[in-house]
Motif scaffolding. Structure first.
Motif, PDB file in Angstrom:
ATOM      1  N   SER A 546      12.214   0.429   5.634  1.00  0.00           N
ATOM      2  CA  SER A 546      13.095   0.661   6.785  1.00  0.00           C
ATOM      3  C   SER A 546      12.476   1.648   7.761  1.00  0.00           C
ATOM      4  CB  SER A 546      14.454   1.174   6.306  1.00  0.00           C
ATOM      5  OG  SER A 546      15.081   0.231   5.457  1.00  0.00           O
ATOM      6  N   ALA A 547      11.764   2.652   7.220  1.00  0.00           N
ATOM      7  CA  ALA A 547      11.101   3.642   8.072  1.00  0.00           C
ATOM      8  C   ALA A 547       9.707   3.207   8.502  1.00  0.00           C
ATOM      9  CB  ALA A 547      11.016   4.979   7.346  1.00  0.00           C
ATOM     10  N   GLN A 548       9.260   2.011   8.044  1.00  0.00           N
ATOM     11  CA  GLN A 548       7.936   1.469   8.341  1.00  0.00           C
ATOM     12  C   GLN A 548       6.826   2.450   7.937  1.00  0.00           C
ATOM     13  OE1 GLN A 548       7.851   0.232  12.442  1.00  0.00           O
ATOM     14  NE2 GLN A 548       9.328  -1.413  12.117  1.00  0.00           N
ATOM     15  N   LYS A 549       6.987   3.027   6.747  1.00  0.00           N
ATOM     16  CA  LYS A 549       6.000   3.964   6.208  1.00  0.00           C
ATOM     17  C   LYS A 549       5.656   3.592   4.769  1.00  0.00           C
ATOM     18  CE  LYS A 549       7.465   7.876   9.076  1.00  0.00           C
ATOM     19  NZ  LYS A 549       7.984   9.278   9.054  1.00  0.00           N
ATOM     20  N   VAL A 550       5.365   2.324   4.522  1.00  0.00           N
ATOM     21  CA  VAL A 550       5.049   1.865   3.178  1.00  0.00           C
ATOM     22  C   VAL A 550       3.644   2.308   2.799  1.00  0.00           C
ATOM     23  CG1 VAL A 550       4.764  -0.154   1.700  1.00  0.00           C
ATOM     24  CG2 VAL A 550       6.591  -0.110   3.403  1.00  0.00           C
ATOM     25  N   ASN A 581       5.256  -4.670   3.944  1.00  0.00           N
ATOM     26  CA  ASN A 581       5.473  -4.046   2.640  1.00  0.00           C
ATOM     27  C   ASN A 581       4.170  -3.608   1.985  1.00  0.00           C
ATOM     28  OD1 ASN A 581       8.457  -4.207   1.436  1.00  0.00           O
ATOM     29  ND2 ASN A 581       8.157  -5.953   2.812  1.00  0.00           N
ATOM     30  N   GLY A 582       3.097  -3.515   2.750  1.00  0.00           N
ATOM     31  CA  GLY A 582       1.865  -2.940   2.228  1.00  0.00           C
ATOM     32  C   GLY A 582       0.790  -3.929   1.865  1.00  0.00           C
ATOM     33  N   PHE A 583       1.011  -5.231   2.072  1.00  0.00           N
ATOM     34  CA  PHE A 583      -0.022  -6.223   1.785  1.00  0.00           C
ATOM     35  C   PHE A 583      -0.827  -6.503   3.051  1.00  0.00           C
ATOM     36  CE2 PHE A 583       3.039  -7.160  -1.578  1.00  0.00           C
ATOM     37  CZ  PHE A 583       2.209  -7.351  -2.670  1.00  0.00           C
ATOM     38  N   GLU A 584      -2.080  -6.822   2.850  1.00  0.00           N
ATOM     39  CA  GLU A 584      -2.920  -7.317   3.937  1.00  0.00           C
ATOM     40  C   GLU A 584      -3.682  -8.519   3.397  1.00  0.00           C
ATOM     41  OE1 GLU A 584      -6.835  -5.967   6.476  1.00  0.00           O
ATOM     42  OE2 GLU A 584      -5.274  -4.447   6.132  1.00  0.00           O
ATOM     43  N   ALA A 585      -3.298  -9.678   3.873  1.00  0.00           N
ATOM     44  CA  ALA A 585      -3.896 -10.938   3.392  1.00  0.00           C
ATOM     45  C   ALA A 585      -4.197 -11.826   4.585  1.00  0.00           C
ATOM     46  CB  ALA A 585      -2.960 -11.637   2.422  1.00  0.00           C
ATOM     47  N   ALA A 598      -3.078  -3.801  -0.982  1.00  0.00           N
ATOM     48  CA  ALA A 598      -1.874  -4.014  -1.785  1.00  0.00           C
ATOM     49  C   ALA A 598      -1.043  -2.734  -1.781  1.00  0.00           C
ATOM     50  CB  ALA A 598      -2.248  -4.395  -3.214  1.00  0.00           C
ATOM     51  N   PRO A 599       0.248  -2.810  -2.125  1.00  0.00           N
ATOM     52  CA  PRO A 599       1.086  -1.611  -2.172  1.00  0.00           C
ATOM     53  C   PRO A 599       0.559  -0.599  -3.178  1.00  0.00           C
ATOM     54  CG  PRO A 599       2.434  -3.585  -2.225  1.00  0.00           C
ATOM     55  CD  PRO A 599       1.021  -4.032  -2.392  1.00  0.00           C
ATOM     56  N   ALA A 600       0.764   0.665  -2.880  1.00  0.00           N
ATOM     57  CA  ALA A 600       0.313   1.737  -3.765  1.00  0.00           C
ATOM     58  C   ALA A 600       1.063   1.670  -5.085  1.00  0.00           C
ATOM     59  CB  ALA A 600       0.533   3.093  -3.095  1.00  0.00           C
ATOM     60  N   GLY A 601       0.333   1.924  -6.173  1.00  0.00           N
ATOM     61  CA  GLY A 601       0.944   1.933  -7.497  1.00  0.00           C
ATOM     62  C   GLY A 601       0.781   0.645  -8.251  1.00  0.00           C
ATOM     63  N   VAL A 602       0.501  -0.475  -7.568  1.00  0.00           N
ATOM     64  CA  VAL A 602       0.323  -1.764  -8.226  1.00  0.00           C
ATOM     65  C   VAL A 602      -1.152  -1.933  -8.572  1.00  0.00           C
ATOM     66  CG1 VAL A 602       0.616  -4.261  -8.037  1.00  0.00           C
ATOM     67  CG2 VAL A 602       2.249  -2.731  -6.937  1.00  0.00           C
ATOM     68  N   ALA A 636      11.658  -5.642  -5.213  1.00  0.00           N
ATOM     69  CA  ALA A 636      11.881  -5.710  -6.657  1.00  0.00           C
ATOM     70  C   ALA A 636      10.594  -6.052  -7.396  1.00  0.00           C
ATOM     71  CB  ALA A 636      12.969  -6.742  -6.964  1.00  0.00           C
ATOM     72  N   SER A 637       9.792  -6.949  -6.833  1.00  0.00           N
ATOM     73  CA  SER A 637       8.544  -7.332  -7.487  1.00  0.00           C
ATOM     74  C   SER A 637       7.539  -6.182  -7.480  1.00  0.00           C
ATOM     75  CB  SER A 637       7.959  -8.565  -6.788  1.00  0.00           C
ATOM     76  OG  SER A 637       6.812  -9.021  -7.459  1.00  0.00           O
ATOM     77  N   ILE A 638       7.457  -5.477  -6.346  1.00  0.00           N
ATOM     78  CA  ILE A 638       6.542  -4.329  -6.279  1.00  0.00           C
ATOM     79  C   ILE A 638       6.965  -3.265  -7.280  1.00  0.00           C
ATOM     80  CG2 ILE A 638       5.759  -2.432  -4.811  1.00  0.00           C
ATOM     81  CD1 ILE A 638       5.988  -4.336  -2.422  1.00  0.00           C
ATOM     82  N   ALA A 639       8.267  -2.977  -7.330  1.00  0.00           N
ATOM     83  CA  ALA A 639       8.770  -1.949  -8.244  1.00  0.00           C
ATOM     84  C   ALA A 639       8.511  -2.316  -9.695  1.00  0.00           C
ATOM     85  CB  ALA A 639      10.261  -1.737  -8.008  1.00  0.00           C
ATOM     86  N   CYS A 640       8.695  -3.591 -10.036  1.00  0.00           N
ATOM     87  CA  CYS A 640       8.530  -4.025 -11.419  1.00  0.00           C
ATOM     88  C   CYS A 640       7.082  -3.852 -11.875  1.00  0.00           C
ATOM     89  CB  CYS A 640       8.972  -5.471 -11.566  1.00  0.00           C
ATOM     90  SG  CYS A 640       8.873  -6.108 -13.256  1.00  0.00           S
TER      91      CYS A 640
END
Length: 693
Positions: A546-550, A581-585, A598-602, A636-640
């Motif tokens: 929402s804050a565009q700071k992923v 959401n942090g992906f670049e493809a 990819a998103p941080a943490g994955v 949800a997928s990123i969090a999991c």
């Protein structure tokens, strides 16, 4: 000679009966709605052989005079509408004028009716103030006058006696009776101020005298146990005058509000408001089908995909996607906002502002669930399992009488019937399961009672201390302490834990490096470390989006994904949201994409699996994709995939951090896929186990 001819009245009525009269419950529905439209305050229904042999409905409504009674059996004869403009604002339950002639064409029908008349009219009629009409298979057999009480009584015998092909498709008597019982019971719930009775050949199945409100009616019909499983919902929202045409000049005077209006000035009426009230089940009450969802719009029971989808969205990330809640909702909105003239049996409707209503229902139910935040109980969750039967079962009915019969095919096709676990959450390894089990079981426990009762006044839920008294006594329990020489029971207040309870948890350690054991004044808590961290990350990703700071990370080597045609179509639709959401493809060949960021943490090894899983989920969606749905699934997928895994040892400060972060979330008691995050073993349960109470 021409090939086209006009059907006879008899054939036309029987064809209409095929649309209106599906089963005995259809007859009861039409007659019940007519009785309510007639202003009846007391309605009695008697059936034999599941309605196949006899259906009799008696009411104390306004009744009819002789001419109206005769005219009522003509096709499309009605007192509810007069012109096409009336179709845009229907405020009655029955209006098409098809029910009576259609039912009379496939049964032996007897109508007894009397309207309220003056003394002079009664004297002129020689004391006979009622009319009796008998019709067999659509043909009038007898018409006579008789002395009758005020109101109407309709007796339908031998349904489908002249259409044996239709009669053989009826189910067993018990099944047909269950449909009638379900229908009458839920109309009784929709009209708590009226008296309803349902009698079979052997017993009184339902006797519901008038009560003050909806919560009292639920308690009266279903009992305390069912009421304790439900959460009250009440909300209202003003409507916008969107898409309504301006009235023509010759009718603008009718659209003016009270008060003086200057010459040439047109002041429109306010479009009104939407109101919703009723009950929804706690997250731990889970059903394998939608048989326990009942929705009324302006007092009319309906089946609507829009409302079903709104309820599914309200429970998203709270219960698994393969199960359904128990819902009893009443929607009230201006008659001009809903079109009920889209189905002969009037079970389907169309809303003028569909998206507004959808969001209103979703947000209202979601807000009620978030406010209640019931904590899953350890003992009940351990013994629970999902069920396909309805939760709303009257105490006075025989077991299973309220549950529609499901064929073998319906059972197999029911979502979740095979016990498939919700996708997304990482299940514990095999050594964490008990021998002989195949995984987690979805459960439908009897939850602890909610504290406080609610009444609905003008669409607003208010707590009511006065009124019905709900006892909390459990069979086999006593208030006295057993005289066994041991220490007395601890003085524990009977209060439901709140969000602040999670903030006071003190971690003691881990069970098999997978579950955190913690304590506070409310009892012993077991926290699933994976889904707890998943809930924390899920809400964090949504806030960052929402804050565009992923936060994201660049991969050492790009990951190339081979996509199927269906996955490729979905990828092109959600590519922008993946980027936010942090992906670049970017495309890499005909049906391939190269993922560089990819998103941080994955972990890099999980990126390919996560994207394939996301694309497969969206390709199987029955509903069209919307931005909110896409964001929730991606988060949800990123969090999991970024959350702490099972079999991972945690230090004391890490467990304390996780519990503190969990307490800050909006919905800490379930993961984004609907699994419970925490289970509580209350002080009362502990004392009962040690025989102190």
């Amino acid at each position: 000679m021409g090939r086209i001819h006009v059907l006879s009245e008899t054939v036309a009525n029987e064809m209409a009966a095929g649309e209106v009269v599906e089963r005995p419950a259809s007859v009861v529905k039409e007659m019940l709605e007519n009785a309510l439209d007639a202003g009846a305050t007391r309605i009695k229904i008697s059936v034999e052989a599941g309605g196949k042999k006899l259906i009799q409905i008696t009411d104390n409504g306004c009744g009819m005079v002789r001419d109206d009674a005769m005219l009522a059996f003509e096709r499309h004869a009605t007192s509810k509408i007069k012109n096409t403009e009336d179709l845009l604002s229907i405020a009655t339950l029955g209006f098409r004028g098809e029910a009576l002639p259609s039912i009379a064409s496939v049964s032996r029908l007897r109508l007894e009716t009397r309207a309220e008349t003056t003394a002079a009219e009664e004297a002129l009629e020689n004391g006979t103030a009622g009319t009796v009409i008998e019709i067999n298979g659509g043909k009038i057999a007898r018409v006579e006058e008789a002395g009758l009480p005020l109101g109407t009584s309709i007796t339908v015998r031998d349904l489908f006696f002249n259409t044996p092909a239709r009669k053989k498709f009826l189910k067993a008597e018990s099944t047909e009776l269950s449909h009638i019982a379900s229908l009458v019971t839920h109309y009784a719930l929709a009209h708590p101020g009226k008296h309803f009775e349902l009698h079979s050949a052997t017993n009184a199945m339902l006797v519901a005298p008038p009560v003050a409100g909806y919560s009292e009616r639920v308690y009266q019909v279903f009992g305390k146990e069912t009421l304790d499983q439900l959460i009250p919902v009440a909300s209202r929202q003003a409507l916008e005058r969107v898409g309504l045409p301006q009235p023509p000049p010759w009718r603008r005077r009718e659209e003016e509000v009270d008060g003086e209006v200057s010459a040439g000035e047109v002041v429109e009426k306010a479009p009104g408001e939407m109101r919703i009230h009723g009950f929804v089940s706690k997250p731990e009450i889970q059903k394998l089908n939608r048989n326990s969802i009942f929705v009324f719009v302006n007092g009319r029971t309906i089946r609507d995909r829009l409302i079903q989808h709104a309820l599914t969205e309200a429970y998203r990330n709270i219960i698994p996607p393969t199960v359904y809640p128990v819902v009893l909702l009443f929607l009230e909105l201006p008659a001009g906002e809903v079109d009920v003239n889209v189905h002969p049996s009037k079970t389907e409707v169309r809303f003028r502002q569909q998206s507004v209503l959808h969001d209103f229902v979703r947000d209202s139910v979601r807000a009620a669930l978030m406010k209640a935040r019931p904590v899953p109980q350890f003992v009940t969750e351990m013994r629970a399992h999902a069920t396909a039967s309805q939760a709303l079962t009257s105490e006075g009915l025989t077991p299973g009488a309220m549950t529609p019969e499901m064929t073998a095919g319906e059972w197999e096709s029911a979502p979740g019937a095979q016990g498939t676990p919700a996708s997304g959450c990482v299940l514990p390894d095999s050594e964490l399961r008990e021998p002989g089990t195949s995984g987690f079981a979805l459960q439908a426990p009897v939850p602890p009672p909610i504290s406080g009762r609610f009444q609905f006044e003008g669409g607003i839920a208010v707590e009511a201390n006065a009124g019905i008294s709900l006892s909390r006594t459990v069979v086999g329990e006593t208030d006295s302490i057993p005289d066994n020489g041991c220490a007395p029971a601890l003085d524990v207040p009977e209060e439901e834990p709140t969000l602040s309870s999670l903030g006071t948890l003190r971690p003691l350690g881990q069970i098999r490096n997978s579950f955190i054991l913690a304590v506070n004044e409310d009892g012993l808590w077991i926290v699933d470390q994976h889904v707890a961290h998943e809930r924390v990350l899920f809400e964090r990703v949504l806030k960052q989006r929402s804050a565009q700071k992923v936060e994201s990370q660049r991969l050492l080597m790009p990951i190339v994904l081979e996509l199927s045609p269906a996955q490729q179509a979905v990828f092109s639709e959600i590519a922008d949201e993946l980027q936010h959401n942090g992906f670049e493809a970017e495309p890499f060949g005909a049906r391939s994409v190269a993922v560089k960021v990819a998103p941080a943490g994955v972990e890099a090894s999980a990126v390919e699996h996560m994207l394939h899983e996301l694309l497969d989920q969206f390709s199987r969606e029955e509903q069209s994709l919307n931005l909110e749905n896409i964001r929730g699934r991606i988060a949800a997928s990123i969090a999991c995939h970024a959350a702490i895994k099972v079999n991972m040892p945690l230090e004391q400060n890490k467990m304390e951090w996780l519990l503190a972060e969990l307490a800050k979330t909006d919905h800490p008691y379930s993961c984004p896929h609907g699994r419970p995050v925490v289970l509580r073993y209350s002080m009362k349960d502990i004392q009962k186990a040690f025989k102190r109470i």
